[in-house]
Design a protein around this motif. Structure first.
Motif, PDB file in Angstrom:
ATOM      1  N   LYS A   7       0.832  -1.197   0.000  1.00 34.75           N
ATOM      2  CA  LYS A   7       0.000   0.000   0.000  1.00 34.75           C
ATOM      3  C   LYS A   7       0.876   1.259   0.000  1.00 34.75           C
ATOM      4  O   LYS A   7       0.701   2.148   0.824  1.00 34.75           O
ATOM      5  CB  LYS A   7      -0.925  -0.018   1.207  1.00 34.75           C
ATOM      6  N   ILE A   8       1.806   1.296  -0.907  1.00 33.96           N
ATOM      7  CA  ILE A   8       2.682   2.459  -1.053  1.00 33.96           C
ATOM      8  C   ILE A   8       3.197   2.458  -2.481  1.00 33.96           C
ATOM      9  O   ILE A   8       3.487   1.389  -3.047  1.00 33.96           O
ATOM     10  CB  ILE A   8       3.836   2.428  -0.028  1.00 33.96           C
ATOM     11  N   ASP A   9       3.263   3.604  -3.093  1.00 37.50           N
ATOM     12  CA  ASP A   9       3.650   3.686  -4.499  1.00 37.50           C
ATOM     13  C   ASP A   9       5.161   3.856  -4.645  1.00 37.50           C
ATOM     14  O   ASP A   9       5.778   4.629  -3.913  1.00 37.50           O
ATOM     15  CB  ASP A   9       2.947   4.866  -5.173  1.00 37.50           C
ATOM     16  N   PHE A  10       5.724   3.147  -5.610  1.00 31.60           N
ATOM     17  CA  PHE A  10       7.129   3.330  -5.971  1.00 31.60           C
ATOM     18  C   PHE A  10       7.316   2.855  -7.399  1.00 31.60           C
ATOM     19  O   PHE A  10       6.522   2.067  -7.925  1.00 31.60           O
ATOM     20  CB  PHE A  10       8.066   2.597  -5.003  1.00 31.60           C
ATOM     21  N   ILE A  11       8.368   3.327  -8.023  1.00 31.95           N
ATOM     22  CA  ILE A  11       8.615   3.066  -9.440  1.00 31.95           C
ATOM     23  C   ILE A  11       9.473   1.821  -9.592  1.00 31.95           C
ATOM     24  O   ILE A  11      10.539   1.714  -8.962  1.00 31.95           O
ATOM     25  CB  ILE A  11       9.295   4.282 -10.100  1.00 31.95           C
ATOM     26  N   THR A  12       9.024   0.897 -10.430  1.00 32.19           N
ATOM     27  CA  THR A  12       9.790  -0.333 -10.645  1.00 32.19           C
ATOM     28  C   THR A  12      10.280  -0.484 -12.085  1.00 32.19           C
ATOM     29  O   THR A  12      11.131  -1.339 -12.343  1.00 32.19           O
ATOM     30  CB  THR A  12       8.938  -1.567 -10.292  1.00 32.19           C
TER      31      THR A  12
END
Length: 350
Positions: free
Chosen positions: A44-49
């Motif tokens: 439940k946290i956004d990050f770029i992959t």
């Protein structure tokens, strides 16, 4: 331990890339398959992959996932082990001690998308032959028995953003600044689906241990320090949107003045650390028992990451200046000197 504690650290070594193909921890998917479960449930946290070496936001999020675990409230345990060497002119490089330690880090998301990492680290010195944690050490350069002071940094915090961070200030001693620029790191493709990150910092700044007050502990008016790291991770883990921490192995090297508790004064030469590191998934339970006991004897806090942000963030040299007292100076004492240069065996004989 630092154990990744600088804002832009790293090291080269293609042999490490090859090692990563066989020594890296199993990926999240592989571990889940082995246990008969699925690696599901996106955090439940956004990050770029999506891998893009030219995207500073990808760099920001990926480095945060290497350095710690970005899941809110979670802490990550990092461990290192290696050896330190003494380097002087006119003699071989000399192994002096083993070194082993750990850190706990917690990472919080900031309103601007950056990550604030908060870390404690503790590193002990061990006997070369018995591997026992040292309380005193026989200095082969001086013949003295000296009291050993472990590395104990609380805290070492910094912000991981899309811009290159400023060098650590060490309580205001380091005044170097740079213009803002995108946070891009030296990523390379390794063999067998691995990715290699090289990063490091090279600094010279005023010594907290000035020679007039600390004649036996001070290496001089300036500290010259280099710390270099390499991380090896699996591409599938870097791209995995379910992983808030990226499993990896790595290596840390450090060039630093003689340790102050060695009481070498301004003797010519320096120390070099060579270590390897990795994450300990089960935290304290996965660390060597004697290491945990030694840290707990100092303070229970070393077994946990900071829960709040505070400072200043200092290295072991500044902490030594704040926490220790200058050693007495024996009459007639002078810093030890390296042996004289040998004669030239190729010189013409008279």
């Amino acid at each position: 331990m630092k154990v990744s504690r600088r804002s832009a650290l790293g090291m080269a070594g293609m042999a490490m890339g090859a090692a990563g193909a066989t020594l890296l921890p199993a990926s999240a998917n592989a571990m889940a398959a082995k246990e008969g479960t699925a690696a599901t449930g996106k955090p439940k946290i956004d990050f770029i992959t999506k891998i893009d070496f030219n995207d500073p936001k990808w760099t920001r999020d990926t480095y945060a996932r290497l350095d710690g675990d970005i899941e809110p409230g979670k802490e990550k345990c990092g461990w290192l082990r290696g050896k330190i060497f003494g380097v002087r002119d006119n003699e071989p490089v000399r192994p002096l001690m083993n070194v082993e330690g750990f850190s706990f880090v917690r990472i919080n998301r900031q309103a601007d998308g950056s990550w604030r990492r908060m870390l404690r680290e503790i590193v002990f010195y061990r006997d070369l032959h018995t591997n026992e944690i040292l309380k005193t050490w026989h200095n082969p350069y001086t013949g003295e028995q000296v009291r050993v002071v472990p590395i104990a940094n609380d805290p070492f915090n910094f912000t991981i953003s899309e811009f290159v961070p400023e060098p650590p200030s060490y309580g205001g001693l380091q005044k170097a600044k740079h213009d803002p620029k995108p946070f891009l790191q030296d990523w390379q493709w390794g063999p067998n689906g691995t990715m290699i990150l090289n990063t490091g910092v090279d600094m010279i700044y005023p010594n907290a241990l000035q020679p007039d007050k600390w004649p036996r502990e001070s290496s001089g008016t300036m500290n010259r320090v280099s710390e270099q790291f390499i991380y090896v991770a699996k591409k599938e883990d870097v791209e995995n949107p379910n992983l808030t921490h990226i499993p990896h192995i790595g290596s840390w090297s450090r060039i630093t003045p003689w340790l102050p508790w060695m009481l070498m004064g301004q003797a010519p030469g320096h120390m070099t650390y060579f270590t390897h590191f990795s994450t300990i998934p089960n935290g304290v339970a996965g660390l060597p028992a004697d290491l945990v006991a030694a840290a707990r004897a100092m303070d229970e806090k070393w077994l946990h990451a900071p829960e709040t942000d505070y400072g200043p963030s200092l290295s072991s040299l500044e902490n030594y200046a704040r926490e220790q007292k200058p050693a007495p100076v024996p009459a007639g004492w002078t810093p030890p000197q390296p042996p004289p240069a040998p004669g030239n065996p190729f010189a013409p004989k008279s």
